[in-house]
Design a protein around this motif. Structure first.
Motif, PDB file in Angstrom:
ATOM      1  N   ARG A   1     -21.229  49.919 -45.579  1.00 10.07           N
ATOM      2  CA  ARG A   1     -22.293  50.699 -44.960  1.00 10.07           C
ATOM      3  C   ARG A   1     -21.997  50.822 -43.462  1.00 10.07           C
ATOM      4  O   ARG A   1     -22.537  50.073 -42.645  1.00 10.07           O
ATOM      5  CB  ARG A   1     -23.668  50.043 -45.163  1.00 10.07           C
ATOM      6  CG  ARG A   1     -24.129  49.877 -46.586  1.00 10.07           C
ATOM      7  CD  ARG A   1     -24.277  51.199 -47.330  1.00 10.07           C
ATOM      8  NE  ARG A   1     -25.147  52.175 -46.681  1.00 10.07           N
ATOM      9  CZ  ARG A   1     -26.478  52.229 -46.855  1.00 10.07           C
ATOM     10  NH1 ARG A   1     -27.086  51.336 -47.629  1.00 10.07           N
ATOM     11  NH2 ARG A   1     -27.192  53.179 -46.282  1.00 10.07           N
ATOM     12  N   PRO A   2     -21.106  51.708 -43.066  1.00 18.18           N
ATOM     13  CA  PRO A   2     -20.761  51.844 -41.646  1.00 18.18           C
ATOM     14  C   PRO A   2     -21.952  52.346 -40.824  1.00 18.18           C
ATOM     15  O   PRO A   2     -22.706  53.213 -41.259  1.00 18.18           O
ATOM     16  CB  PRO A   2     -19.636  52.880 -41.653  1.00 18.18           C
ATOM     17  CG  PRO A   2     -19.835  53.650 -42.910  1.00 18.18           C
ATOM     18  CD  PRO A   2     -20.393  52.676 -43.913  1.00 18.18           C
ATOM     19  N   ILE A   3     -22.119  51.789 -39.640  1.00 14.17           N
ATOM     20  CA  ILE A   3     -23.184  52.200 -38.724  1.00 14.17           C
ATOM     21  C   ILE A   3     -22.570  53.142 -37.694  1.00 14.17           C
ATOM     22  O   ILE A   3     -21.653  52.753 -36.956  1.00 14.17           O
ATOM     23  CB  ILE A   3     -23.824  50.981 -38.040  1.00 14.17           C
ATOM     24  CG1 ILE A   3     -24.444  50.056 -39.094  1.00 14.17           C
ATOM     25  CG2 ILE A   3     -24.872  51.416 -37.019  1.00 14.17           C
ATOM     26  CD1 ILE A   3     -24.920  48.718 -38.540  1.00 14.17           C
ATOM     27  N   ILE A   4     -23.065  54.364 -37.650  1.00  5.96           N
ATOM     28  CA  ILE A   4     -22.512  55.392 -36.760  1.00  5.96           C
ATOM     29  C   ILE A   4     -23.642  55.999 -35.941  1.00  5.96           C
ATOM     30  O   ILE A   4     -24.496  56.708 -36.483  1.00  5.96           O
ATOM     31  CB  ILE A   4     -21.779  56.488 -37.567  1.00  5.96           C
ATOM     32  CG1 ILE A   4     -20.638  55.870 -38.386  1.00  5.96           C
ATOM     33  CG2 ILE A   4     -21.271  57.586 -36.635  1.00  5.96           C
ATOM     34  CD1 ILE A   4     -19.950  56.861 -39.320  1.00  5.96           C
ATOM     35  N   PHE A   5     -23.664  55.700 -34.656  1.00  8.61           N
ATOM     36  CA  PHE A   5     -24.680  56.229 -33.754  1.00  8.61           C
ATOM     37  C   PHE A   5     -24.013  57.200 -32.778  1.00  8.61           C
ATOM     38  O   PHE A   5     -23.233  56.784 -31.922  1.00  8.61           O
ATOM     39  CB  PHE A   5     -25.358  55.111 -32.960  1.00  8.61           C
ATOM     40  CG  PHE A   5     -26.328  54.265 -33.751  1.00  8.61           C
ATOM     41  CD1 PHE A   5     -26.491  54.452 -35.118  1.00  8.61           C
ATOM     42  CD2 PHE A   5     -27.072  53.276 -33.127  1.00  8.61           C
ATOM     43  CE1 PHE A   5     -27.375  53.675 -35.847  1.00  8.61           C
ATOM     44  CE2 PHE A   5     -27.969  52.497 -33.846  1.00  8.61           C
ATOM     45  CZ  PHE A   5     -28.112  52.688 -35.203  1.00  8.61           C
ATOM     46  N   ALA A   6     -24.309  58.487 -32.924  1.00 12.01           N
ATOM     47  CA  ALA A   6     -23.800  59.519 -32.006  1.00 12.01           C
ATOM     48  C   ALA A   6     -24.942  59.891 -31.066  1.00 12.01           C
ATOM     49  O   ALA A   6     -25.669  60.844 -31.299  1.00 12.01           O
ATOM     50  CB  ALA A   6     -23.319  60.730 -32.800  1.00 12.01           C
ATOM     51  N   LEU A   7     -25.088  59.139 -29.989  1.00 13.19           N
ATOM     52  CA  LEU A   7     -26.302  59.218 -29.171  1.00 13.19           C
ATOM     53  C   LEU A   7     -26.233  60.190 -28.001  1.00 13.19           C
ATOM     54  O   LEU A   7     -27.234  60.391 -27.314  1.00 13.19           O
ATOM     55  CB  LEU A   7     -26.654  57.813 -28.642  1.00 13.19           C
ATOM     56  CG  LEU A   7     -26.963  56.756 -29.710  1.00 13.19           C
ATOM     57  CD1 LEU A   7     -27.347  55.437 -29.051  1.00 13.19           C
ATOM     58  CD2 LEU A   7     -28.050  57.222 -30.665  1.00 13.19           C
ATOM     59  N   SER A   8     -25.075  60.779 -27.753  1.00 17.27           N
ATOM     60  CA  SER A   8     -24.978  61.709 -26.614  1.00 17.27           C
ATOM     61  C   SER A   8     -25.740  62.994 -26.900  1.00 17.27           C
ATOM     62  O   SER A   8     -25.837  63.444 -28.039  1.00 17.27           O
ATOM     63  CB  SER A   8     -23.510  62.049 -26.319  1.00 17.27           C
ATOM     64  OG  SER A   8     -22.821  60.910 -25.869  1.00 17.27           O
ATOM     65  N   ASN A   9     -26.306  63.567 -25.872  1.00 22.40           N
ATOM     66  CA  ASN A   9     -26.999  64.839 -26.011  1.00 22.40           C
ATOM     67  C   ASN A   9     -26.747  65.699 -24.786  1.00 22.40           C
ATOM     68  O   ASN A   9     -26.213  65.200 -23.788  1.00 22.40           O
ATOM     69  CB  ASN A   9     -28.514  64.615 -26.248  1.00 22.40           C
ATOM     70  CG  ASN A   9     -29.168  63.803 -25.149  1.00 22.40           C
ATOM     71  OD1 ASN A   9     -28.836  63.931 -23.968  1.00 22.40           O
ATOM     72  ND2 ASN A   9     -30.098  62.962 -25.524  1.00 22.40           N
ATOM     73  N   PRO A  10     -27.023  67.009 -24.837  1.00 27.05           N
ATOM     74  CA  PRO A  10     -27.619  67.729 -25.960  1.00 27.05           C
ATOM     75  C   PRO A  10     -26.671  67.802 -27.161  1.00 27.05           C
ATOM     76  O   PRO A  10     -25.585  67.217 -27.136  1.00 27.05           O
ATOM     77  CB  PRO A  10     -27.899  69.113 -25.368  1.00 27.05           C
ATOM     78  CG  PRO A  10     -26.940  69.251 -24.235  1.00 27.05           C
ATOM     79  CD  PRO A  10     -26.750  67.883 -23.676  1.00 27.05           C
ATOM     80  N   THR A  11     -27.082  68.556 -28.169  1.00 31.67           N
ATOM     81  CA  THR A  11     -26.383  68.567 -29.452  1.00 31.67           C
ATOM     82  C   THR A  11     -24.897  68.883 -29.311  1.00 31.67           C
ATOM     83  O   THR A  11     -24.056  68.291 -30.003  1.00 31.67           O
ATOM     84  CB  THR A  11     -27.044  69.604 -30.397  1.00 31.67           C
ATOM     85  OG1 THR A  11     -28.445  69.338 -30.469  1.00 31.67           O
ATOM     86  CG2 THR A  11     -26.446  69.531 -31.783  1.00 31.67           C
ATOM     87  N   ALA A  12     -24.566  69.782 -28.399  1.00 35.80           N
ATOM     88  CA  ALA A  12     -23.163  70.185 -28.228  1.00 35.80           C
ATOM     89  C   ALA A  12     -22.283  69.019 -27.778  1.00 35.80           C
ATOM     90  O   ALA A  12     -21.060  69.054 -27.965  1.00 35.80           O
ATOM     91  CB  ALA A  12     -23.064  71.326 -27.222  1.00 35.80           C
ATOM     92  N   LYS A  13     -22.890  67.981 -27.191  1.00 32.90           N
ATOM     93  CA  LYS A  13     -22.105  66.851 -26.692  1.00 32.90           C
ATOM     94  C   LYS A  13     -22.194  65.633 -27.597  1.00 32.90           C
ATOM     95  O   LYS A  13     -21.678  64.564 -27.251  1.00 32.90           O
ATOM     96  CB  LYS A  13     -22.551  66.507 -25.272  1.00 32.90           C
ATOM     97  CG  LYS A  13     -22.288  67.636 -24.283  1.00 32.90           C
ATOM     98  CD  LYS A  13     -22.308  67.177 -22.856  1.00 32.90           C
ATOM     99  CE  LYS A  13     -21.901  68.308 -21.909  1.00 32.90           C
ATOM    100  NZ  LYS A  13     -21.794  67.878 -20.508  1.00 32.90           N
ATOM    101  N   ALA A  14     -22.836  65.765 -28.739  1.00 32.48           N
ATOM    102  CA  ALA A  14     -22.906  64.660 -29.700  1.00 32.48           C
ATOM    103  C   ALA A  14     -21.505  64.333 -30.208  1.00 32.48           C
ATOM    104  O   ALA A  14     -20.664  65.221 -30.376  1.00 32.48           O
ATOM    105  CB  ALA A  14     -23.817  65.028 -30.864  1.00 32.48           C
ATOM    106  N   GLU A  15     -21.253  63.067 -30.474  1.00 29.86           N
ATOM    107  CA  GLU A  15     -19.922  62.622 -30.893  1.00 29.86           C
ATOM    108  C   GLU A  15     -19.541  63.142 -32.271  1.00 29.86           C
ATOM    109  O   GLU A  15     -18.356  63.299 -32.588  1.00 29.86           O
ATOM    110  CB  GLU A  15     -19.854  61.093 -30.869  1.00 29.86           C
ATOM    111  CG  GLU A  15     -19.737  60.473 -29.494  1.00 29.86           C
ATOM    112  CD  GLU A  15     -21.042  60.513 -28.702  1.00 29.86           C
ATOM    113  OE1 GLU A  15     -20.994  60.339 -27.462  1.00 29.86           O
ATOM    114  OE2 GLU A  15     -22.108  60.716 -29.319  1.00 29.86           O
TER     115      GLU A  15
END
Length: 477
Positions: A312-326
């Protein structure tokens, strides 16, 4: 992370060019502008604000509007937006809120060439004069409104954000949402994720993409949470790694590591990774957290590597706005075959996999945390805000996630229920504050839930119409 007020700030420069709006902009009070040219007179400027009982101030200098960069005085949309969330999410009275933008110039060359720019036409002042200005501002606010006035720092540059937090946290009632609020909401996501994995937080290994104020704030709060569960500080720091634009933070690397990053700078592994996917394969983390704001750096190879390493990998793509999400939610769920625990800083739509399973991505929005914390701090008359307050807020947020919501892919309660979420957090934080002698409102409310609800502002106004009713017919004649 909160995206709503950032996007509004970007639009502010264009609003000024619309012919029908300037009258309302200049006649409706939205916030207080203070310039570096006003040094020595800031108290008189603060006196111009018409409200006499301000309880909460959000201040920015517009240098690092998340995802948008240096907006100078156009950063005013951030404190205005944040305080709107104070009211909408936690019911803090709008007339108790004061947005402030401090203008010390801008390094945005586009703005400096713009004849319609409203701020100072100069590069940012980074001298001692800037520090003296902030000192004078803090003194002016507390001199007029009281020592326990809440002052939230927002979207200052990385160096200044940490510096001012260290400088003022023991002298004023203050916090930095970019550091502490982001940390709290991310930690809440990890606490929720451990319900699904069955793996305690203290056993997680976390790899950050980015090593700025957001990453450091989250990492330090994770360390605090691990230590609370009995792990030593040394072991807790050892379980957290960071990868910035120069590569992995390791001892003796050529690029400079600042004092805030040093606790997370470890002895280099035998094989030093040059790319982030190599770092994932070498370190084998159970969680990756993206806060670099550099776009799609959680590539297919990164996500597949996490899926091969973890059930169960934990993946947090917290950068914003949406275009800069990982990465997008669809990429994370699809490439892990629905096994990942995903959270993002920006909102994403429902994801439906080929087998028909549907997931609702969780948004790690700071609005889950700072309104509730602010409500508790204001009503408790707190003088200084400890990091432990944000640890308690994270635990309170994670507690509100139901098993059904977790099964849907959520790591946070629905934002549609944000008022109740904020009040619950406020109650838990207030209980912590009184239990640890940090609250100075007396007498201590016996029923804190009832007390907080009695103080929450509502848009439903009392009727000033007299009662209308019928007399008995026998009395009419």
């Amino acid at each position: 992370m909160d995206t709503s007020s950032g996007d509004q700030s970007k639009k502010n420069r264009y609003i000024l060019l619309q012919p029908l709006l300037p009258f309302s902009l200049y006649t409706c009070l939205r916030g207080l502008f203070i310039s570096i040219s006003d040094r020595g007179h800031i108290r008189s400027i603060v006196n111009n604000w018409p409200e006499n009982d301000v309880k909460a101030v959000v201040v920015t200098d517009g240098e690092r509007i998340l995802g948008l960069g240096d907006l100078g005085v156009y950063g005013m949309g951030i404190p205005v937006g944040k305080l709107c969330l104070y009211t909408a999410c936690a019911g803090i009275h709008p007339d108790k809120c004061l947005p402030v933008c401090i203008d010390v110039g801008t390094d945005n060359t586009t703005l400096l060439k713009d004849p319609f720019y409203m701020g100072l036409y100069q590069k940012r002042d980074r001298s001692q004069v800037y520090d003296d200005l902030i000192d004078e501002f803090m003194e002016a606010i507390t001199d007029r409104y009281g020592q326990n006035t809440l002052i939230q720092f927002e979207d200052f540059g990385n160096h200044n954000a940490f510096r001012f937090l260290r400088k003022y946290r023991e002298k004023y009632c203050t916090f930095n949402d970019d550091i502490q609020g982001t940390a709290s909401v991310a930690l809440a996501g990890l606490l929720a994720a451990q319900k699904a994995t069955g793996k305690p937080l203290a056993e997680q290994k976390v790899l950050f993409l980015g090593a700025g104020e957001a990453a450091l704030g989250i990492a330090n709060l994770i360390v605090m949470a691990m230590m609370e569960s009995g792990v030593s500080a040394e072991e807790a720091y050892r379980r957290i790694w960071m990868f910035d634009k120069y590569g992995l933070l390791v001892q003796g690397r050529e690029q400079k590591v600042d004092s805030n990053q040093e606790p997370f700078t470890h002895q280099a592994p035998e094989q030093i990774p040059k790319t982030f996917v190599e770092a994932v394969n070498v370190l084998r983390p159970s969680a990756i957290i993206g806060v670099a704001g550099a776009g799609r750096l959680f590539s297919q190879d990164v996500i597949k590597a996490m899926a091969s390493i973890n059930e169960r990998p934990i993946i947090f793509a917290l950068s914003n706005p949406t275009a800069k999400a990982e990465c997008t939610a669809e990429e994370a769920y699809t490439l892990t075959e629905g096994r990942c625990l995903f959270a993002s800083g920006s909102p994403f739509e429902l994801v439906t996999l080929k087998d028909g399973r549907t997931f609702k991505p969780g948004q790690g929005n700071n609005a889950y945390i700072f309104p509730g914390v602010a409500l508790a701090v204001i009503l408790s008359s707190v003088r200084h805000i400890s990091d432990k307050v944000f640890l308690e807020a994270a635990k309170a947020l994670a507690e509100q996630l139901t098993d059904e919501e977790l099964a849907q892919g959520r790591l946070y309660p629905p934002l549609s229920n944000i008022r109740e979420v904020s009040i619950y957090i406020a109650v838990k934080v207030m209980e912590f504050l009184y239990a640890n002698n940090m609250a100075f409102h007396y007498p201590e409310p016996a029923d804190k839930n009832r007390y907080i609800r009695s103080k929450v502002w509502t848009y439903e106004y009392e009727s000033f119409m007299p009662d209308v009713y019928d007399w008995p017919e026998s009395k009419v004649h």
